[in-house]
Design a protein around this motif. Sequence first.
Motif, PDB file in Angstrom:
ATOM      1  N   TYR A 103       0.836  -1.203   0.000  1.00 21.15           N
ATOM      2  CA  TYR A 103       0.000   0.000   0.000  1.00 21.15           C
ATOM      3  C   TYR A 103       0.874   1.257   0.000  1.00 21.15           C
ATOM      4  O   TYR A 103       0.609   2.225  -0.713  1.00 21.15           O
ATOM      5  N   ARG A 104       1.917   1.242   0.820  1.00 25.29           N
ATOM      6  CA  ARG A 104       2.779   2.424   0.927  1.00 25.29           C
ATOM      7  C   ARG A 104       3.489   2.696  -0.400  1.00 25.29           C
ATOM      8  O   ARG A 104       3.507   3.833  -0.890  1.00 25.29           O
ATOM      9  N   THR A 105       4.052   1.650  -1.001  1.00 23.95           N
ATOM     10  CA  THR A 105       4.751   1.814  -2.274  1.00 23.95           C
ATOM     11  C   THR A 105       3.802   2.268  -3.381  1.00 23.95           C
ATOM     12  O   THR A 105       4.205   2.983  -4.294  1.00 23.95           O
ATOM     13  N   SER A 106       2.529   1.878  -3.269  1.00 22.54           N
ATOM     14  CA  SER A 106       1.538   2.218  -4.292  1.00 22.54           C
ATOM     15  C   SER A 106       0.844   3.549  -4.009  1.00 22.54           C
ATOM     16  O   SER A 106      -0.161   3.866  -4.641  1.00 22.54           O
ATOM     17  N   SER A 107       1.360   4.305  -3.044  1.00 21.37           N
ATOM     18  CA  SER A 107       0.826   5.638  -2.708  1.00 21.37           C
ATOM     19  C   SER A 107      -0.587   5.576  -2.141  1.00 21.37           C
ATOM     20  O   SER A 107      -1.451   6.384  -2.490  1.00 21.37           O
ATOM     21  N   PHE A 108      -0.820   4.614  -1.259  1.00 18.13           N
ATOM     22  CA  PHE A 108      -2.049   4.553  -0.483  1.00 18.13           C
ATOM     23  C   PHE A 108      -1.676   4.613   1.004  1.00 18.13           C
ATOM     24  O   PHE A 108      -1.745   3.605   1.716  1.00 18.13           O
ATOM     25  N   PRO A 109      -1.257   5.789   1.487  1.00 16.99           N
ATOM     26  CA  PRO A 109      -0.728   5.876   2.853  1.00 16.99           C
ATOM     27  C   PRO A 109      -1.748   5.542   3.934  1.00 16.99           C
ATOM     28  O   PRO A 109      -1.391   5.006   4.983  1.00 16.99           O
ATOM     29  N   THR A 110      -3.026   5.867   3.703  1.00 15.44           N
ATOM     30  CA  THR A 110      -4.036   5.583   4.722  1.00 15.44           C
ATOM     31  C   THR A 110      -4.193   4.081   4.924  1.00 15.44           C
ATOM     32  O   THR A 110      -4.248   3.591   6.060  1.00 15.44           O
ATOM     33  N   ASP A 111      -4.275   3.336   3.816  1.00 16.45           N
ATOM     34  CA  ASP A 111      -4.378   1.875   3.917  1.00 16.45           C
ATOM     35  C   ASP A 111      -3.108   1.276   4.523  1.00 16.45           C
ATOM     36  O   ASP A 111      -3.173   0.326   5.307  1.00 16.45           O
ATOM     37  N   ALA A 112      -1.959   1.832   4.136  1.00 19.69           N
ATOM     38  CA  ALA A 112      -0.697   1.343   4.696  1.00 19.69           C
ATOM     39  C   ALA A 112      -0.673   1.544   6.200  1.00 19.69           C
ATOM     40  O   ALA A 112      -0.267   0.659   6.966  1.00 19.69           O
ATOM     41  N   ARG A 113      -1.131   2.708   6.631  1.00 19.58           N
ATOM     42  CA  ARG A 113      -1.121   2.999   8.075  1.00 19.58           C
ATOM     43  C   ARG A 113      -2.001   2.020   8.834  1.00 19.58           C
ATOM     44  O   ARG A 113      -1.618   1.525   9.906  1.00 19.58           O
ATOM     45  N   LYS A 114      -3.182   1.708   8.301  1.00 22.02           N
ATOM     46  CA  LYS A 114      -4.076   0.758   8.971  1.00 22.02           C
ATOM     47  C   LYS A 114      -3.411  -0.610   9.107  1.00 22.02           C
ATOM     48  O   LYS A 114      -3.512  -1.261  10.154  1.00 22.02           O
ATOM     49  N   CYS A 115      -2.708  -1.036   8.054  1.00 17.94           N
ATOM     50  CA  CYS A 115      -2.029  -2.337   8.114  1.00 17.94           C
ATOM     51  C   CYS A 115      -0.911  -2.324   9.149  1.00 17.94           C
ATOM     52  O   CYS A 115      -0.775  -3.262   9.953  1.00 17.94           O
ATOM     53  N   TYR A 116      -0.093  -1.281   9.138  1.00 17.12           N
ATOM     54  CA  TYR A 116       1.017  -1.211  10.083  1.00 17.12           C
ATOM     55  C   TYR A 116       0.508  -1.162  11.527  1.00 17.12           C
ATOM     56  O   TYR A 116       1.080  -1.798  12.428  1.00 17.12           O
ATOM     57  N   GLU A 117      -0.548  -0.383  11.761  1.00 18.21           N
ATOM     58  CA  GLU A 117      -1.090  -0.297  13.122  1.00 18.21           C
ATOM     59  C   GLU A 117      -1.588  -1.666  13.591  1.00 18.21           C
ATOM     60  O   GLU A 117      -1.381  -2.046  14.752  1.00 18.21           O
ATOM     61  N   LYS A 118      -2.220  -2.401  12.680  1.00 16.89           N
ATOM     62  CA  LYS A 118      -2.704  -3.737  13.036  1.00 16.89           C
ATOM     63  C   LYS A 118      -1.533  -4.673  13.306  1.00 16.89           C
ATOM     64  O   LYS A 118      -1.563  -5.469  14.268  1.00 16.89           O
ATOM     65  N   ALA A 119      -0.495  -4.585  12.486  1.00 16.08           N
ATOM     66  CA  ALA A 119       0.675  -5.454  12.676  1.00 16.08           C
ATOM     67  C   ALA A 119       1.382  -5.146  13.990  1.00 16.08           C
ATOM     68  O   ALA A 119       1.855  -6.062  14.685  1.00 16.08           O
ATOM     69  N   VAL A 120       1.474  -3.866  14.350  1.00 15.81           N
ATOM     70  CA  VAL A 120       2.083  -3.500  15.633  1.00 15.81           C
ATOM     71  C   VAL A 120       1.262  -4.065  16.791  1.00 15.81           C
ATOM     72  O   VAL A 120       1.807  -4.611  17.757  1.00 15.81           O
ATOM     73  N   GLU A 121      -0.056  -3.943  16.686  1.00 21.29           N
ATOM     74  CA  GLU A 121      -0.930  -4.473  17.729  1.00 21.29           C
ATOM     75  C   GLU A 121      -0.755  -5.979  17.887  1.00 21.29           C
ATOM     76  O   GLU A 121      -0.783  -6.514  19.000  1.00 21.29           O
ATOM     77  N   MET A 122      -0.529  -6.676  16.779  1.00 22.15           N
ATOM     78  CA  MET A 122      -0.378  -8.136  16.812  1.00 22.15           C
ATOM     79  C   MET A 122       0.957  -8.572  17.408  1.00 22.15           C
ATOM     80  O   MET A 122       1.079  -9.699  17.901  1.00 22.15           O
ATOM     81  N   THR A 123       1.967  -7.702  17.353  1.00 21.07           N
ATOM     82  CA  THR A 123       3.321  -8.111  17.768  1.00 21.07           C
ATOM     83  C   THR A 123       3.832  -7.405  19.023  1.00 21.07           C
ATOM     84  O   THR A 123       4.857  -7.814  19.566  1.00 21.07           O
TER      85      THR A 123
END
Length: 672
Positions: A103-123
């Motif tokens: 998502y980040r590489t494809s210039s969708f920062p909002t979607d990228a942020r949601k994924c990263y926040e979820k991954a941080v929560e999981m780890t």
Amino acid sequence: MAVDRNKLEQQAMRQLQKGQIEQALSSYQQLLRLDPRSRRVRKTVAELHLRLGQNKDAERRFLEIVESLRKDGKERSAIPIYQQLLRLRPKDHEIVDELGDCYRTSSFPTDARKCYEKAVEMTARNKPDKAQEIQLKLVALSPGEFPLRIRHAELLEASNWSERAFFAWVALGKESRRVGRPDEQARFLERAMTLREDWNVLVDAAEARIRMGDPRQGLVHLQKAHAEQQTVRVLALLAEGLQALDQKPKARQLWLQAARLYKEAGEIDRHVRALRGALECSGGQDPTIQAELKEADEVLALRSLRLWEQDWVQPNNQRQVEVVIKAKVEADYGFKDRARQTLEAASDIRKALSARIALAEILVDLGELEAALEELAQVTAPDAAATQQLHLRQQILRGEKPMSKAGDELNGDDLIDDDLIDDDDDLIDDDDELLDDSTDDDDGVAAAHEAEGDRLAIAGRVKEAVAAYRTAIDADPTNDSLLVKLGEMMARLDDEPDDASSDDFSFSFSQGGTFAEISPDDIEDDPEGGFGDGFDDGFDDDFDDDFDDEPAEDEALSEARARISVGMFREAVPFLKGRQDLPARTLVAQIQIGVGDLRGARNVLRSALGQSARGEQGYQEAIWTLADLYTQAKKPDAGLKMLDELQEADPSWRKRDCKARRRGLELMLAKG
């Protein structure tokens, strides 16, 4: 016997139509062996495994596809596959993290942020070392958001990476100081000291405590620091803390001692600040201190002299204009070595007065004082006044006490040129030297003029107070308290009809706002995300053509931009608080231009561009805004240089507007 691929695929499709899934899978697997590079066939095989409940095989095939796509740089095409994988492995943080990367590489920062926040929560609980790596990606997406950086520092601590956590907290403290939040600075630095004892951090924390109005705790830190190492900085902070506690006799003695040490070290701006502190502790009535302060102020004014700002040094032909102005722009943006090369390579004008002086001043900025003096020694000034300025500059560079006094042949207008383009403010230093044992050079100047403004405001001398506060803001443009004070003085100035003029107009954020960091509101993301779940496109080469290549702008910037576009400048400010990314700082500059504060806008843009790379998001708009600023300041030469820079960075950016602006500036130049 050769196998006909088309017939084999037709056979597989007929088997699918008849519901013969296992036979179709076998046919497609045979096709895949014949053409192992076909992502379309591999995807069909994965989907058939899913229909047969063979999830592990499906996962393996999907992973092969995303690996191939990312290897070929087709992250956008990989996103739907990752969404399929995520349904199969919903608790796999690596899949979530990799989807965020796409998502980040494809210039969708909002979607990228949601994924990263979820991954941080999981780890975060069981794998904090992995969580901090992902959190760092969130920080990179929104570098101006303190909560993200705080969380990263906390995860570093949880990972037992004490050294890295220490520097993360110190960096947060430094940034808090830069945006004018001493309370947060103190909190971050004291958190750092729980991980490691450091004298510099201890002193910085003490200074922050004093600035936030807690001098007692600041003095506790300073006593410990003074016991370990005695420096003039600690001495001055002790004086400031004691003065805040109304122990003025002790503070006065410490200020005088600090003033003497600063003078011996040649730090005139801090010398002035210490003298002002001593004078305040004396009730403003000590003739000896007043006389020394007057002399120090004169020396400080003389030291601000820059020869290349003087009229007699300006280029006198087109070739000199091209080379010297280019070198100045490069120096202003922090590329001083490149500016030096530009001047030294211009052999045809190397001995011209404007080129020699420009090179000398750049050598000064590079710390090569001897080379600068050698260059100035070859200059022949055109008249007596210029000769005096040249001699004065040489004295200053040699470290000698200037013999001339401000107010004689060299009056204040000669010494300090407030012209917009030629002002030589240094760019804000935003490097990674986290443990600097001294305050920024501009702090002493800003503090001195702020104190003078306070005194004038109390005395009711509003116009003079405005001038003092403006000078202080020039030295420290991010100081929010100064902006508030200036706004209050401007309001009082508006009540005096005889003094009101457009030349005195400025602005402030005194209506409940500061540039300090605040916790941002949650941004409501697009509920539909950036992609669907289907595969109808079949991974062809035209897949990427369906997407907008312009990077998405986050909601806060969009809201600020909307308000700026209709002149609602004050209402736009809350959306930009604490943001240090280039697009946000450009919008801050646009606000300042909108209310007439061209100097403040110039300082913000020069600082932001000096810390940014040419290809960074928002770079073109920042250059365009700077060109607009120079246009309003009636500086067509500088505006054209900005358009040249913009053309070099991105020839396709707003071509029609750039063409029109260039033509307008050329007309302005011809008329002027």
